[in-house]
Design an enzyme around this catalytic site. Structure first.
Site, short mmCIF file in Angstrom:
data_model
loop_
_atom_site.label_atom_id
_atom_site.label_comp_id
_atom_site.label_asym_id
_atom_site.label_seq_id
_atom_site.Cartn_x
_atom_site.Cartn_y
_atom_site.Cartn_z
CE LYS A 145 -3.53 2.30 2.73
NZ LYS A 145 -4.42 2.26 3.89
CD GLU A 195 9.21 -5.89 7.23
OE1 GLU A 195 9.05 -4.73 6.80
OE2 GLU A 195 8.72 -6.28 8.31
N GLY A 243 -4.77 -2.09 5.07
CA GLY A 243 -4.02 -3.22 4.52
C GLY A 243 -4.70 -4.56 4.77
NE ARG A 244 -6.49 -4.05 10.88
CZ ARG A 244 -5.89 -2.87 11.00
NH1 ARG A 244 -4.76 -2.63 10.37
NH2 ARG A 244 -6.41 -1.92 11.76
CD GLU A 283 -1.81 -4.56 11.44
OE1 GLU A 283 -2.40 -4.35 10.37
OE2 GLU A 283 -0.60 -4.88 11.47
CG HIS A 305 -3.23 -35.58 15.84
ND1 HIS A 305 -3.33 -36.81 16.43
CD2 HIS A 305 -4.25 -35.50 14.96
CE1 HIS A 305 -4.35 -37.46 15.91
NE2 HIS A 305 -4.94 -36.68 15.02
CE LYS A 331 5.63 -1.02 9.93
NZ LYS A 331 4.61 -0.33 9.15
O1 F6P Z 1 2.08 -4.36 9.89
C1 F6P Z 1 1.77 -3.05 9.64
C2 F6P Z 1 1.26 -2.84 8.25
O2 F6P Z 1 1.11 -1.48 8.03
C3 F6P Z 1 -0.04 -3.58 7.95
O3 F6P Z 1 -1.15 -2.92 8.40
C4 F6P Z 1 0.03 -3.73 6.48
O4 F6P Z 1 -0.86 -4.69 6.02
C5 F6P Z 1 1.49 -4.12 6.32
O5 F6P Z 1 2.17 -3.33 7.27
C6 F6P Z 1 2.06 -3.91 4.96
O6 F6P Z 1 2.00 -2.56 4.56
P1 F6P Z 1 2.20 -2.15 3.05
O7 F6P Z 1 1.11 -2.78 2.25
O8 F6P Z 1 2.13 -0.65 3.05
O9 F6P Z 1 3.54 -2.65 2.61
#
Ligand code: F6P
Length: 550
Positions: free
Chosen positions: A209, A215, A269-270, A355, A386, A514
């Site tokens: 987003k 990452e 995002g979620r 979240e 199990h 972060k």
């Molecule tokens: O974990 C925090 C967060 O902002 C989530 O809400 C989101 O889904 C994820 O990081 C990834 O964010 P982005 O889509 O901006 O890379």
């Protein structure tokens, strides 16, 4: 608005807890043969069927009426109106929350910030699905002219969990390129995927987003280096597409804006799998199945918006959850889908629920004085039986379970499906019923054990029972049903967040870690100064550097 704990229904529910504590679930069942009929509800829409059985929860009619009163006192009906009306209910970010629009149709009139969003949503959806059909139909070719056989989605959190869960859940419906997911900044994730792939036939979807997530950007850069090393600089144009709200960063990364599929800041995002973030899902399943997922979710939206609360699945699930968390002191929730293909469902719900509702202050900044979102975890049955089910049956803590089961299977192995269903029903029955010491002792002695030996073993082999669960029984785990199921949980989370008075749509709690990671990453460079940290962190950083050199 009256503080939650001062609402008369809250106080009455506390009394109700004491009343119900006098009966076991076994006794409640025995006392009311109509219990299943009364404490179950059904949803039908877009070809999906979902039955919610909450009769194994420690509730009675009065409890459900009081929970309804509590939710009415929290203005649930007007709040649903505000959600669907596009009000900026994400108050810390000043944003509307409009994921329902992503599964909307032209006749839906969703707005955000006073502006209709449907024209943009439909236009981006059609552009994305046209791209999907070009890739699947072999018209979109890699730089060498080869067709695409593998797609690698690089994203994390909501840009990974939702699409990954859906591709797995609908495996029997997958017919397109193989879709892989890389999320972890641990290079082992990317290299583990890439070592099986042919660059000439691989398409990377960079899903973020913000397009700034550490990452994702690290993995995207490494993936680009891998591709360029094999096919040259010009290859990115044909092998990289982006899904993002941040066109500037996408362009800065070197992805052609024509190969970017957008979405909007009113989508969390979620909650974003219904947008272009669902691109890998559509690539795997094709447009028709993707549209069916959206249709199932849309049908659940309309059910949530319009159904009376006593037959409204998201409201009922939310009410039972509130009862468990706030009045029974049960602050965890196990998700047990009896469906191997739902193996990432609990992981997705973990982000969705935790979240969203893992918050300790209310919208006005005041601290909450009650428990909020539960700890959510789970694995599919029967595997879970199990693993952690021992703890559920005989551990000292009680954790409610959501069982999920389909009546029909695509596996072609109907006999096995009957066994799967039997196990699912047996587990909820065992949690409810337990096995008393007398029953255990009698069984052991009937099996030939002496009274002394039977007495010795009885405490170890008896089950307390009296442990609540709900079951979601669907006709079939097909695209529409999956869409409906996921939307059901999304709306449940909304209702609970509203009751708790928290903002379910921000996630500031992930920021501090972060922020701290960036200077630590600098300090971990060879020869760099360690910076100012507590002795434990400094010690770990120093030791890590030493271990790298030995
Ligand atoms: O974990 C925090 C967060 O902002 C989530 O809400 C989101 O889904 C994820 O990081 C990834 O964010 P982005 O889509 O901006 O890379």
């Amino acid at each position: 608005m009256t503080p939650l704990q001062q609402i008369p229904a809250w106080q009455a529910l506390q009394t109700q807890r004491d009343v119900l504590a006098r009966s076991s679930l076994r006794e409640l069942m025995q006392a009311d043969p109509m219990r299943f009929d009364y404490f179950s509800a059904q949803f039908e829409g877009a070809g999906a069927h979902v039955l919610l059985d909450y009769s194994k929860q420690r509730v009675d009619r009065r409890t459900m009426l009081l929970l309804d009163e509590l939710l009415q006192a929290r203005a649930l009906r007007p709040a649903i109106g505000s959600l669907f009306g596009g009000a900026p209910i994400n108050t810390t970010e000043g944003r509307a929350v409009m994921h329902m629009a992503l599964r909307g149709e032209p006749e839906d009139h969703y707005q955000a910030d006073g502006r209709s969003v449907m024209p943009d949503v439909l236009q981006v959806r059609e552009r994305m699905l046209a791209f999907v059909e070009r890739v699947r139909g072999g018209q979109w070719l890699g730089v060498t002219g080869a067709t695409i056989t593998d797609v690698v989605n690089i994203g994390i959190g909501g840009s990974d969990l939702g699409p990954q869960m859906m591709v797995q859940a609908l495996e029997p419906y997958c017919s397109g390129p193989r879709v892989h997911f890389v999320s972890n900044v641990d290079g082992a994730h990317l290299t583990g995927v890439l070592k099986h792939l042919d660059a000439a036939r691989t398409l990377f979807v960079i899903a973020s987003k913000t397009f700034t997530t550490q990452e994702t950007m690290a993995n995207a850069r490494s993936a680009r280096a891998w591709l360029v090393e094999r096919l040259g600089d010009a290859a990115t144009g044909k092998h990289f597409v982006a899904v993002s709200t941040n066109g500037r960063e996408v362009a800065a990364f070197g992805i052609d804006p024509r190969n970017m599929f957008g979405f909007w800041d009113w989508v969390g995002g979620r909650y974003s799998v219904w947008s272009s973030i669902g691109l890998p899902v559509a690539l795997a399943l094709g447009s028709a199945h993707f549209r069916a997922i959206l249709a199932g979710a849309r049908a659940m939206d309309l059910h949530f918006r319009d159904a009376p609360f006593d037959r409204n699945l998201p409201v009922l699930m939310a009410a039972v959850g509130l009862w468990n968390v706030n009045f029974q002191g049960l602050d965890a929730l196990a998700i047990a889908p009896y469906a191997q293909n739902l193996s990432r469902f609990a992981a997705h719900l973990q982000q969705l629920d935790m979240e969203s509702n893992g918050k300790r202050v209310q919208i006005d900044g005041q601290a909450v004085r009650y428990a909020t979102g539960p700890l959510v975890f789970g694995e599919p049955g029967t595997n879970a039986q199990h693993a952690y089910f021992q703890w559920l049956h005989q551990g000292p803590k009680v954790v409610p379970v959501d069982f999920i089961l389909a009546a029909q299977t695509d596996s072609g192995l109907d006999e096995q499906h009957r066994l799967l269903a039997a196990n699912c029903f047996a587990q909820s029955e065992a949690l409810l019923r337990g096995k008393t010491a007398d029953e255990v002792r009698a069984d052991l002695m009937a099996g030939g054990l002496s009274a002394a030996e039977a007495n010795r073993l009885t405490p170890h082999r008896s089950f307390p029972g009296d442990r609540p669960s709900s079951t979601l029984l669907v006709r079939k785990l097909d695209p529409a049903t999956l869409g409906a199921l996921l939307a059901l949980y999304e709306h449940k989370v909304f209702v609970q967040g509203l009751a708790w008075g928290i903002n379910s749509f921000d996630q500031w709690g992930v920021e501090l870690g972060k922020q701290l990671a960036a200077p630590i990453a600098e300090s971990l460079m060879p020869g760099a100064a360690p910076g100012v940290h507590d002795p434990s962190t400094l010690g770990l950083m120093q030791h890590w550097k030493q271990l790298r050199e030995t």
